[in-house]
Structures are given as C-alpha cells and as structure tokens.
Design a protein around this motif. Structure first.
Motif, PDB file in Angstrom:
ATOM      1  N   VAL A 181      34.448  42.120  35.779  1.00  0.00           N
ATOM      2  CA  VAL A 181      34.157  40.689  35.854  1.00  0.00           C
ATOM      3  C   VAL A 181      32.651  40.452  35.878  1.00  0.00           C
ATOM      4  CG1 VAL A 181      34.432  38.592  37.214  1.00  0.00           C
ATOM      5  CG2 VAL A 181      36.352  40.180  36.995  1.00  0.00           C
ATOM      6  N   ALA A 182      31.920  41.261  36.657  1.00  0.00           N
ATOM      7  CA  ALA A 182      30.464  41.094  36.733  1.00  0.00           C
ATOM      8  C   ALA A 182      29.812  41.321  35.376  1.00  0.00           C
ATOM      9  CB  ALA A 182      29.881  42.059  37.768  1.00  0.00           C
ATOM     10  N   THR A 183      30.325  42.276  34.623  1.00  0.00           N
ATOM     11  CA  THR A 183      29.820  42.521  33.270  1.00  0.00           C
ATOM     12  C   THR A 183      30.107  41.331  32.370  1.00  0.00           C
ATOM     13  OG1 THR A 183      30.140  44.908  33.514  1.00  0.00           O
ATOM     14  CG2 THR A 183      29.997  44.050  31.266  1.00  0.00           C
ATOM     15  N   ALA A 184      31.296  40.754  32.513  1.00  0.00           N
ATOM     16  CA  ALA A 184      31.723  39.655  31.635  1.00  0.00           C
ATOM     17  C   ALA A 184      30.902  38.391  31.826  1.00  0.00           C
ATOM     18  CB  ALA A 184      33.198  39.357  31.878  1.00  0.00           C
ATOM     19  N   PRO A 228      46.425  46.600  31.364  1.00  0.00           N
ATOM     20  CA  PRO A 228      45.222  46.008  31.955  1.00  0.00           C
ATOM     21  C   PRO A 228      45.570  45.225  33.222  1.00  0.00           C
ATOM     22  CG  PRO A 228      45.974  44.640  30.144  1.00  0.00           C
ATOM     23  CD  PRO A 228      46.864  45.851  30.159  1.00  0.00           C
ATOM     24  N   LYS A 229      44.554  45.028  34.073  1.00  0.00           N
ATOM     25  CA  LYS A 229      44.736  44.274  35.308  1.00  0.00           C
ATOM     26  C   LYS A 229      44.410  42.793  35.056  1.00  0.00           C
ATOM     27  CE  LYS A 229      45.502  47.902  38.031  1.00  0.00           C
ATOM     28  NZ  LYS A 229      44.524  48.354  39.012  1.00  0.00           N
ATOM     29  N   PRO A 230      45.264  41.877  35.487  1.00  0.00           N
ATOM     30  CA  PRO A 230      44.955  40.443  35.331  1.00  0.00           C
ATOM     31  C   PRO A 230      44.000  39.958  36.424  1.00  0.00           C
ATOM     32  CG  PRO A 230      47.344  40.879  35.557  1.00  0.00           C
ATOM     33  CD  PRO A 230      46.611  42.104  35.994  1.00  0.00           C
ATOM     34  N   VAL A 231      43.105  39.070  36.051  1.00  0.00           N
ATOM     35  CA  VAL A 231      42.172  38.471  37.007  1.00  0.00           C
ATOM     36  C   VAL A 231      42.140  36.964  36.773  1.00  0.00           C
ATOM     37  CG1 VAL A 231      39.863  38.537  38.002  1.00  0.00           C
ATOM     38  CG2 VAL A 231      40.734  40.548  36.781  1.00  0.00           C
ATOM     39  N   LEU A 232      42.414  36.199  37.820  1.00  0.00           N
ATOM     40  CA  LEU A 232      42.240  34.754  37.765  1.00  0.00           C
ATOM     41  C   LEU A 232      40.816  34.436  38.191  1.00  0.00           C
ATOM     42  CD1 LEU A 232      45.554  33.509  39.443  1.00  0.00           C
ATOM     43  CD2 LEU A 232      45.133  34.109  37.050  1.00  0.00           C
TER      44      LEU A 232
END
Length: 377
Positions: free
Chosen positions: A289-292, A252-256
């Motif tokens: 991210v937008a979904t989350a 998976p890709k990490p996102v801060l």
C-alpha cells in the motif's frame, strides 16, 4: 496408526504475529511431509486448534522455518508457512513480514549468526519470494536485547525496536508492479488496483463497497454479503494478475482503502487474510500500500491526492497507514525520484522470545487432504 514425534522449537512473537520457529534441518525435505508436521503441531482442523499450539486465529497459526543460507548475500533462509485453522491446508506461497521480525533474533539465539557489538545486521533470504531483507537486531554487549521503549500498534507494552529493510520489493510473485499492466481494473463493476510489491494485493476504495473504511475487524467479519463480493473480486483479480485459480491460496490479499481520519496519517486501511479482516495489517501488505501511494492512478494514489497527502505526480517517502489497532509507519526509498523504482522499504517492528524447548506432534498413516502451494523457485 498414530506415531508421536518431537522436534526442537522456539515460540516467538514477531510483530503482531506469533508462532513456532523451526530449523529446516530438523524437517523432512518434501513440502508435503513438512505440511503434515505443521498441521499436527498447530492443531489444525479445530476452531480453537485445541490439539496444538495454534491460537485459533490466522495471526497465531503461522510457522517460520529458518536455516543457514547458501546465498552469497544472505546469512539465513526463511520459509514462511500459513497454516489454516479449520482446514488441513498449508500455504507456502506468501511471505510474512511480522514473523520476519523475529527471524533475526532467532538466528542469533540458535547460533546461525554471530552477534556483533551494538547492532547485528542479519541478512535474510525469504524463500517464499526469493527476496532479501536486512534485519537490524539490537545486541548491546553482543547479547540480544528484547527490552526497549518501542511500541507498535496491536502489541501491548514496549520492546526493543528491530528495523526491517525490504530490498527489491517489486513483482515478488508476478514479476511486475502492476501485473495487469494498468493502475485501475474494473471487476464486478468496482474499480480496483492490482499491485505486487512485497506481496500481491488488490486495493478497493471502501466507499465503493458501501463502507466507511473505519469499521472494526469484527464488524467487517460479520458482513457476509460484503465478504462474498470481495472474494469474487479477489478470485478474478488473481486470474488477471497471472496467479491462476486462487480459491485455495491466500494471495492476492484484499485491502480496503479510505481517507485518513487525522492529519498525521496518509491513508486508512482494512487488510484481509484473505477471508477475515486482519486486526492490524501485515507488514508486506503495508509495504504494498505504501508503494502504491506514489504510483499514479492507483486507488491508494487517488485517495491520497484527494486527501491532500501529496501533490500530483509527487512521491511520498514517509507513509503512515491507519489500521484497526492503530498505525504503522514506513519509509519508502525511491531511486532517482522514480515512483515505480523502489530501492527499499523500511519499518520498525518488535519481537519477543516466549518459549524454547521440544514440541510434540503426531502423524497418522492415513494421508491428509491438505492443499499445498509451492514456494517460489
């Protein structure tokens, strides 16, 4: 012994990425043989990819492979390949929504799709995820128009806007929106969200890593202690998400994630690919991210609530994400007001044709040591 070969190629910019577009029919059937060709034509194994057309950066070491589709609801199939810059490794596992921006124009340019008056909708099946995307390509006078007034962050100038609508984004790799069954997991004493929408990601509150979340990509890339910790979290998240050992995979890709810096934005993001910070944000990562944001309890949802961007148990249909180069805007369509039932996620990108011709590559008789991740079946 080295043999020189050639293949038809069109180099295109798609969104904030760039790379060669190839026809599947011009490549061998096996992914191992395909990977050998891609490694050579991109020049992998050298920091500058000096012996190929890669740009020495993950954003310019990408390949799109396109062909006419047999799927009843698709016009073309699109297989994305992430070619490692330094290592002889090709990953066919992730999708790339930025490169996808140019798939529609490429399909029309190569005669795979007949242009229509005004706008041509190209229906794309992504072979990496087995999901469908609608690409709305401007074709005034039945001709592709690359010129226009649309500006996207991370790309200089303006061009014609291309609308991408991603359908059925939930669980593209794991089969579930929340693969671990919960909105929050604790890994390495850090609360994270593991989520799969368009692509699997893990979200971390930047503050929990001692960061503001507004650091530049170069600042984050120059923080080895943070990068090492983030990679440890990523590998454990991969196991918990059912992706297995992800040490050789980009997923998976990490996102801060952090609070936005102005009133127009929903969240501030720093997206990793996965060991370097993206200078903007991947389209698929932005969709995740937008979904989350509307999924109760996730890292993104908590920060958006604290920032006053939505009400408790509310859904947000228009999401703007900050990234190192600017902003990206997304429209999230929820079915029946259900935050975990997404009909589609749409956004605007641009594309440009850069070169069309023949590209040369060499194949050695010695086997390479690249690692392949098979595409979804």
């Amino acid at each position: 012994m080295t043999m020189m070969n050639s293949i038809p190629c069109m180099i295109m910019r798609g969104g904030t990425s760039r790379g060669p577009f190839l026809r599947m029919r011009d490549l061998p059937d096996s992914q191992e043989a395909q990977a050998e060709i891609l490694l050579s034509l991109m020049g992998s194994g050298h920091a500058l990819q000096i012996d190929g057309i890669g740009g020495g950066d993950p954003l310019t070491s990408k390949v799109a492979i396109v062909e006419r589709s047999s799927h009843p609801e698709a016009d073309v199939d699109y297989l994305f390949a992430q070619v490692d810059v330094l290592n002889r490794r090709v990953d066919f596992n992730p999708n790339c929504g930025n490169m996808l921006s140019a798939v529609g124009p490429y399909a029309i340019e190569t005669g795979l799709v007949e242009p229509q008056e005004g706008t041509t909708i190209v229906r794309v099946r992504n072979l990496n995820t087995q999901r469908l995307i609608e690409c709305h390509v401007p074709t005034p006078g039945r001709q592709i128009s690359y010129e226009g007034d649309t500006a996207i962050s991370g790309v200089p100038g303006r061009a014609a806007g291309i609308q991408l609508s991603f359908l059925d984004v939930i669980g593209t790799k794991t089969g579930a929106l929340l693969p671990t069954g919960q909105a929050i997991d604790t890994i390495e004493d850090i609360e994270v969200t593991c989520l799969d929408a368009a692509t699997p990601i893990l979200m971390v509150n930047a503050f929990d890593l001692g960061l503001s979340g507004r650091e530049s990509a170069s600042e984050l890339d120059a923080n080895p202690a943070m990068l090492e910790r983030l990679e440890m979290i990523r590998r454990q998240a991969g196991l918990r998400m059912g992706l297995g050992d992800v040490s050789q995979s980009v997923l998976p890709k990490p996102v801060l994630v952090s609070a936005p810096s102005d009133n127009t934005s929903t969240l501030c993001t720093r997206y990793f690919v996965p060991h370097r910070c993206h200078k903007a944000i991947a389209v698929t990562g932005a969709i995740a991210v937008a979904t989350a944001v509307s999924v109760s309890g996730t890292v993104a949802n908590r920060i958006a609530l604290e920032a006053g961007k939505l009400e408790a148990d509310g859904q947000l249909s228009q999401v703007r994400l900050e990234h190192p180069s600017g902003f990206i805007d997304l429209d999230v369509e929820h079915r029946n007001g259900n935050p975990v039932d997404i009909a589609r996620v749409s956004l605007i990108r641009t594309a440009r044709k850069i070169m069309n011709g023949t590209i040369f590559y060499s194949l050695t008789s010695a086997p390479s040591q690249h690692v392949l991740t098979s595409k979804a079946s």
